[in-house]
Design an enzyme around this catalytic site. Structure first.
Site: not given
Length: 670
Positions: A147-148, A313, A361, A364
């Site tokens: 992820n990222e 995302e 988060e 979020h």
């Protein structure tokens, strides 16, 4: 990449955070919203492998079976972006080290060094275990690796890997010394052991050293990705594999270089502008992703296959700006989503499906907020799902984009060196400024990498393309000489691909094409401007420009540069080259780009569209589709004709868009 004949729709789903009864509610809500794809397992390593070598897949079995039984496909993630506590305790040498020499500790995400052998081995192990169990599960639509990618490190593992990479890139120390100009400040290397990562030091670091480290780290992360990808592909070659890119010059990843290694480009996009800048940022992010994907397709030797990319995302109902969470106005989530689809995304995915009650988060944005499904956000999610279902016919149709803007990760990294003439130099910001000027004027844009084919692109824009190899210079020269048009901004072509300044006057790589010679820079103080003849101002930068065949389009008006060229135009071969020696204000920039585009034979997508209405056209065999997005708070009328896929209405002469509304017209093609 489509799902069940249509666009993909869904987001990150974290069932490990909830009891089983919530899973059943989630699936029912997904069906209501027409969700057809969810990403599962991104941060679940500690739940999948609670201790070394012991896997607990029973809960994931239940989740995947439940999703499959309800017609929902899965992008199954490898959880390697967040190693579990046991790993960090067992392998402290695999924790990341900062440039200051501080070793970070477990307690957040991304606590790993991608160059550490123990981390790479553990990542391969969990990826292989997932592949062995789920490679043929009927719910599996896509592998989502990691992820990222973006964590950096300066540990001993990294230093050793960096030396190996440098030896492979440069061959010997003499070549490295020349590339890094190490005669400056007595940095000449006589043994590879003397070369370290660019650690914190007394004053300015070597720019070539910093640039190569960014390149090395992108390649290191790519190698870590490829190890997992190859395991997953071997288990079932029919399932595509990707990873998601987060955007920004701070990220040590070159998505253009990675594009050939993924089966579709996936991006995460979180605009940070509250006003209309969010819409401009959304359009640029989508054009970037499409550009990266096309580059990968070209490298793969399939120029006729449409570029594949996916919005992996985005935030449903919030814009994070300056530490504050701004609530998106009604309809804004849908318009941002449609902007991505208009520019070729194979769907719309969000982070996240359900807002968690705890964790870092917890506030979020989510499709199912803390308030639950009886909320504006979830009602808009249902409406968006209905809209996306109606757009399946657009399929893989290419986007009309006759203007190309060059983007280069390495130029962004190089301009970030602290020894530059101004602290406000930012390649991505200059790409955004040029894209914004063209977006507001209604022109369709592609993003290209230096060296990409320019077939069909009549105007090429180079915004602060600071690094330019000899090959890049030839690429621009051939385009213009053959009849193409180019608009080059300040700080382009100044240095070669090792960040060494080209001598003899700027912009060194493009002087002959532009017909100018820049003798001196004049960086401007923050907030100051210089007036331009004919109105408008410049900011950030100004230059002493000497004509070498070019004609003056606009001059500086006042100050030490009074009457000297600010914007020029030069005939070169069969084409025309423009040069902007300052950053014009947005209105002036728009006028200049419009003039350059029209001179190149380019017209706006929808010339009669009012200001604030975004227009994107896609063309397929025998049909075209016009996306119209009203970003204003007033109803707007746009001359157009066709069938609106969102409503089914037939439009004869004009579309009436409500405030914040949208239309997607199937246009008749004669």
């Amino acid at each position: 990449m489509r799902c069940d004949g249509g666009l993909r729709y869904g987001g990150d789903y974290n069932p490990e955070q909830w009891p089983v009864e919530v899973w059943r509610e989630d699936v029912a809500l997904m069906r209501r919203a027409r969700v057809n794809l969810v990403t599962v397992g991104v941060f679940a390593w500690s739940r999948l492998e609670p201790e070394p070598g012991r896997h607990t897949f029973d809960w994931l079995d239940q989740v995947l079976d439940l999703l499959h039984d309800n017609g929902i496909r899965v992008a199954l993630a490898t959880p390697t972006a967040s190693p579990p506590p046991w790993f960090s305790l067992a392998h402290p040498d695999a924790l990341p080290v900062t440039a200051d020499g501080v070793r970070l500790h477990h307690g957040s995400r991304d606590t790993y060094c991608a160059a550490a052998p123990a981390y790479r081995a553990a990542a391969r192990q969990i990826a292989a275990a997932l592949a062995d169990r789920y490679a043929h599960h009927p719910a599996l639509a896509l592998w989502h690796v990691h992820n990222e990618y973006g964590t950096t490190c300066h540990c001993a593992h990294t230093a050793r890997a960096f030396r190996r990479w440098l030896a492979e890139r440069h061959g010997d120390l003499d070549t490295l010394n020349a590339a890094w100009s190490t005669s400056f400040w007595s940095q000449h290397y006589t043994d590879w052991a003397q070369v370290d990562t660019p650690r914190a030091t007394q004053y300015l670091a070597n720019p070539g050293h910093l640039l190569d480290f960014r390149r090395f780290w992108s390649d290191t992360l790519l190698a870590a990705y490829a190890e997992q990808r190859d395991l997953l592909r071997a288990a079932n070659p029919t399932v595509p594999v990707t990873t998601n890119h987060v955007l920004g010059d701070w990220v040590p990843v070159d998505p253009g270089r990675w594009a050939a290694e993924v089966d579709l480009v996936a991006i995460d996009h979180y605009p940070d502008a509250v006003d209309g800048g969010a819409e401009e940022q959304t359009a640029l992010a989508a054009d970037l992703a499409r550009g990266w994907a096309r580059h990968g397709v070209r490298r793969a030797g399939s120029p006729d296959r449409p570029a594949a990319w996916l919005l992996m995302e985005s935030a449903p109902n919030q814009i994070h700006t300056g530490g504050r969470m701004h609530t998106k106005e009604p309809g804004r989530m849908a318009r941002h989503s449609l902007s991505h689809v208009a520019r070729g995304s194979r769907g719309v995915m969000f982070f996240q499906w359900r807002a968690p009650a705890g964790g870092a988060e917890r506030f979020h944005s989510a499709l199912v907020p803390h308030a639950g499904p009886d909320s504006r956000v979830f009602r808009e999610a249902i409406h968006l799902g209905e809209m996306l279902e109606r757009l399946s016919e657009v399929g893989d149709a290419p986007v009309d984009a006759p203007v190309a803007i060059a983007w280069d990760a390495a130029s962004g990294w190089a301009l970030g060196h602290p020894g530059m003439p101004s602290p406000w130099l930012d390649h991505h910001a200059e790409v955004a400024a040029a894209h914004r000027a063209l977006w507001r004027a209604g022109f369709g844009c592609d993003i290209v990498l230096p060296g990409d084919p320019l077939d069909g692109h009549r105007l090429l824009v180079l915004p602060a393309l600071y690094l330019a190899s000899d090959a890049t210079g030839d690429w621009v020269r051939q385009h213009v000489h053959g009849g193409g048009h180019v608009a080059v901004t300040w700080l382009s072509g100044v240095a070669d691909d090792h960040a060494r300044v080209r001598l003899g006057g700027h912009p060194g790589a493009f002087r002959d094409v532009l017909g100018v010679r820049v003798e001196e820079f004049h960086p401007l103080a923050d907030g100051t401007t210089v007036p331009l003849s004919g109105g408008g101002t410049g900011r950030l930068w100004a230059e002493t420009v000497r004509l070498a065949g070019a004609e003056v389009v606009a001059s500086y008006a006042g100050g030490m540069l009074d009457g000297m060229p600010a914007v020029t135009r030069h005939r070169f071969g069969a084409g025309t080259a423009w040069y902007l020696s300052t950053r014009p204000d947005d209105a002036t920039y728009g006028r200049l780009m419009t003039e350059a585009a029209r001179a190149a034979g380019v017209t706006p997508v929808c010339p009669a569209a009012p200001s604030g209405v975004e227009a994107v056209r896609r063309r397929g065999a025998g049909a075209s589709w016009l996306f119209l997005l009203n970003h204003t708070d007033r109803p707007q009328r746009v001359p157009a004709a066709g069938v609106d896929l969102l409503t089914g209405a037939t439009i004869d002469t004009e579309v009436r868009l409500p405030a914040g509304g949208a239309a997607v017209l199937r246009e008749a093609v004669g």
